[in-house]
Write a protein that holds these residues in place. Sequence first.
Motif, mmCIF file in Angstrom:
data_model
loop_
_atom_site.group_PDB
_atom_site.id
_atom_site.type_symbol
_atom_site.label_atom_id
_atom_site.label_comp_id
_atom_site.label_asym_id
_atom_site.label_seq_id
_atom_site.Cartn_x
_atom_site.Cartn_y
_atom_site.Cartn_z
ATOM 1 N N TRP A 129 0.831 -1.196 0.000
ATOM 2 C CA TRP A 129 0.000 0.000 0.000
ATOM 3 C C TRP A 129 0.869 1.252 0.000
ATOM 4 O O TRP A 129 1.960 1.264 0.570
ATOM 5 C CB TRP A 129 -0.887 0.035 1.238
ATOM 6 N N ALA A 130 0.365 2.316 -0.625
ATOM 7 C CA ALA A 130 1.010 3.618 -0.512
ATOM 8 C C ALA A 130 1.044 4.033 0.958
ATOM 9 O O ALA A 130 0.227 3.592 1.771
ATOM 10 C CB ALA A 130 0.247 4.649 -1.340
ATOM 11 N N SER A 131 1.981 4.900 1.322
ATOM 12 C CA SER A 131 2.180 5.234 2.733
ATOM 13 C C SER A 131 1.112 6.161 3.292
ATOM 14 O O SER A 131 0.912 6.207 4.513
ATOM 15 C CB SER A 131 3.557 5.874 2.923
ATOM 16 N N ALA A 132 0.413 6.911 2.447
ATOM 17 C CA ALA A 132 -0.636 7.820 2.908
ATOM 18 C C ALA A 132 -1.988 7.117 2.847
ATOM 19 O O ALA A 132 -2.400 6.643 1.786
ATOM 20 C CB ALA A 132 -0.653 9.084 2.066
ATOM 21 N N TRP A 133 -2.687 7.059 3.998
ATOM 22 C CA TRP A 133 -3.979 6.385 4.089
ATOM 23 C C TRP A 133 -5.071 7.381 4.462
ATOM 24 O O TRP A 133 -4.800 8.458 5.016
ATOM 25 C CB TRP A 133 -3.955 5.291 5.148
ATOM 26 N N GLY A 134 -6.304 7.016 4.167
ATOM 27 C CA GLY A 134 -7.444 7.837 4.527
ATOM 28 C C GLY A 134 -8.619 6.974 4.946
ATOM 29 O O GLY A 134 -8.578 5.737 4.858
ATOM 30 N N GLY A 135 -9.673 7.622 5.407
ATOM 31 C CA GLY A 135 -10.883 6.923 5.833
ATOM 32 C C GLY A 135 -12.053 7.254 4.936
ATOM 33 O O GLY A 135 -12.177 8.380 4.435
ATOM 34 N N GLN A 136 -12.918 6.270 4.717
ATOM 35 C CA GLN A 136 -14.170 6.474 3.993
ATOM 36 C C GLN A 136 -15.302 5.834 4.794
ATOM 37 O O GLN A 136 -15.122 4.750 5.358
ATOM 38 C CB GLN A 136 -14.101 5.874 2.589
ATOM 39 N N PHE A 137 -16.446 6.515 4.828
ATOM 40 C CA PHE A 137 -17.592 6.063 5.612
ATOM 41 C C PHE A 137 -18.842 6.281 4.772
ATOM 42 O O PHE A 137 -19.132 7.418 4.381
ATOM 43 C CB PHE A 137 -17.686 6.867 6.916
ATOM 44 N N GLY A 138 -19.563 5.201 4.457
ATOM 45 C CA GLY A 138 -20.711 5.398 3.591
ATOM 46 C C GLY A 138 -21.478 4.136 3.314
ATOM 47 O O GLY A 138 -21.298 3.106 3.966
ATOM 48 N N GLY A 139 -22.349 4.237 2.311
ATOM 49 C CA GLY A 139 -23.170 3.123 1.872
ATOM 50 C C GLY A 139 -22.940 2.856 0.396
ATOM 51 O O GLY A 139 -22.439 3.704 -0.339
ATOM 52 N N GLU A 140 -23.327 1.648 -0.020
ATOM 53 C CA GLU A 140 -23.060 1.221 -1.400
ATOM 54 C C GLU A 140 -24.105 0.187 -1.792
ATOM 55 O O GLU A 140 -24.506 -0.638 -0.962
ATOM 56 C CB GLU A 140 -21.660 0.614 -1.463
ATOM 57 N N THR A 141 -24.538 0.225 -3.037
ATOM 58 C CA THR A 141 -25.453 -0.792 -3.559
ATOM 59 C C THR A 141 -24.898 -1.384 -4.848
ATOM 60 O O THR A 141 -24.108 -0.755 -5.537
ATOM 61 C CB THR A 141 -26.847 -0.207 -3.843
ATOM 62 N N MET A 142 -25.359 -2.591 -5.148
ATOM 63 C CA MET A 142 -24.978 -3.230 -6.409
ATOM 64 C C MET A 142 -25.759 -2.631 -7.573
ATOM 65 O O MET A 142 -25.249 -2.521 -8.680
ATOM 66 C CB MET A 142 -25.236 -4.742 -6.316
ATOM 67 N N HIS A 143 -27.024 -2.255 -7.314
ATOM 68 C CA HIS A 143 -27.890 -1.659 -8.328
ATOM 69 C C HIS A 143 -28.486 -0.370 -7.779
ATOM 70 O O HIS A 143 -28.856 -0.312 -6.604
ATOM 71 C CB HIS A 143 -29.027 -2.609 -8.725
#
Length: 207
Positions: A129-143
Amino acid sequence: MSAYRGAVYGVQANIETNDPALCSPSGGSPSFSTAWAMVTPDQPYHWAQSGYVDVGAVNSTFTHGFHYMSQYTQSCRPTCSGVTTVITGSPGTTVHTYSSALRPSDNRIHMTVGSTNLDTVNYDVRNYWASAWGGQFGGETMHTESDVPGTSSDHTTFGHIYKVASDGSLDFFSNLAFAETGSTRYHHNLGNADSGGLFVDIWTNPL
């Protein structure tokens, strides 16, 4: 999502549990809908996340039902499509704490719900992995016909949103920004939480 920083080694959030509706439920939908807390490097093809997912009855890839979920990318990406997913248990109806963070004791990212380890990345991500990381918080659907968790009267709230330091200590993210959604039915809100830090809300309207 947050900016990518070298001081971010993982994420943690309390996510409200809301079971979303999937497209064509009467026919046994092949879709899925999920909410998660994700740590990701400054590379679009790597991530590690934990949360929950509702999987339709005729989905041929994942276990049917409403479950806890973890997922991470294999070291061979982007030259392979390797992704490891665990779907297990049931989140019920209460708020749970989800974490995806590097542990200094073994230099592996652990994806957890509460004190339960859902899965552990099977390689040392610092080599890939690249040395800089971040956070993501959310929802996701297939359709886009499926709903993200949450409704106009009961948003799905992400609270106690933390970044994890190299020693495992927690600190609030001071800034988050939203990526665009895949449907005009999907909505989000970002604000200052009463308990400190930030909160994120997601929901679907109209259903």
